[in-house]
Scaffold this active site. Structure first.
Site, short mmCIF file in Angstrom:
data_model
loop_
_atom_site.label_atom_id
_atom_site.label_comp_id
_atom_site.label_asym_id
_atom_site.label_seq_id
_atom_site.Cartn_x
_atom_site.Cartn_y
_atom_site.Cartn_z
N GLY A 1 0.55 -1.13 -0.07
CA GLY A 1 0.50 0.08 -0.19
C GLY A 1 0.72 1.21 0.20
N ASN A 2 0.35 1.85 -0.29
CA ASN A 2 0.67 3.93 -0.01
C ASN A 2 0.23 4.51 -0.33
OD1 ASN A 2 -0.39 3.61 -3.24
ND2 ASN A 2 2.17 1.60 -3.10
N GLU B 1 4.23 3.07 -6.81
CA GLU B 1 3.15 3.35 -7.11
C GLU B 1 2.61 4.76 -7.80
OE1 GLU B 1 1.15 0.99 -9.04
OE2 GLU B 1 1.54 -0.19 -8.14
N HIS C 1 -4.59 -2.90 -0.11
CA HIS C 1 -4.06 -4.36 -0.38
C HIS C 1 -5.64 -5.22 0.40
CE1 HIS C 1 -0.25 -4.43 -2.53
NE2 HIS C 1 -0.93 -3.87 -2.67
ZN LIG Z 1 -0.51 -1.93 -4.75
#
Ligand SMILES: [Zn+2]
Length: 217
Positions: free
Chosen positions: A32-33, A79, A99
């Site tokens: 994730g971000n 990302e 996610h």
């Molecule tokens: Zn991702």
């Protein structure tokens, strides 16, 4: 010109959001971000740094044109193309990508989360699933951009979800709420055919009612 103290508070907000993603079980490990827009640049979580080890100096800066200032302490999230694409094509001030389990699972069995609950109105209507492309790729950014058109959220097939909003708290809450909607959707699918969804008129009534009460929907 942003002073150092304010800049630090923005970076700390990104860290806090990353840690809330973990406590909300939206992500595991370093997946994730999170990013926020600050004028013509974004501040985004770094790649491959455990969220528990983040410091303000490790939050990365990227121009909306993709430029990266020299001398950064960490490498920006893979990302970045996805985040930049969303900022360029919307009025987003914050973007969160995670996610979470129900979102990934739902994306494997449908092309769209239908209006199964009125809370979906906050995303602009039924939430579409972007086709799969490799993480970090320009193709993925483009597919998500198409799927999210007219919405503020999308699922990403075999990958996760992404939500943008006018501030970081709203983007995070949106992720949590979309994950909940995906969980409800999966339960309903498992129990039998879905026989009730809300139409556009009903969602418009919901939006009006929320506005009257000062809710963010
Ligand atoms: Zn991702």
């Amino acid at each position: 010109m942003i002073n150092a103290e304010y800049e630090r508070s923005l970076r700390t907000a990104v860290i806090n959001a990353c840690q809330r993603m973990v406590s909300s079980k939206l992500v595991y490990g370093t997946a994730g971000n999170v990013s926020i827009r600050v004028g013509d640049r974004i501040l985004i979580s770094p790649s491959s740094v455990p969220y528990s080890e983040l410091t303000p100096e490790l939050i990365c800066e990227v121009g909306l044109d993709g430029s990266v200032p020299a001398g950064q302490r960490a490498k920006a999230s893979s990302e970045v193309p996805l985040h930049l694409e969303l900022y360029r094509n919307s009025d987003a001030a914050a973007v969160v990508h995670a996610h979470s389990a129900a979102a990934v699972a739902a994306g494997l069995v449908t092309d769209e989360i239908p209006a199964i609950h009125y809370m979906i109105r906050q995303f602009g209507g039924p939430v579409r699933v972007a086709d799969y492309a490799t993480f970090g790729s320009a193709d993925l950014a483009s597919l998500v951009s198409q799927a999210i058109h007219g919405r503020t959220a999308a699922l990403m097939r075999s990958h996760g979800l992404v939500v943008y909003a006018a501030d970081l708290g709203a983007a995070l809450a949106g992720c949590e709420q979309l994950e909940w909607l995906c969980d409800v959707y999966l339960r309903a699918r498992a129990a039998g055919p879905i026989i009730a969804t809300l139409d556009t008129d009903e969602l418009t009534v919901v939006a009006d009612a929320a506005t009257q009460r000062g809710y963010r929907l």
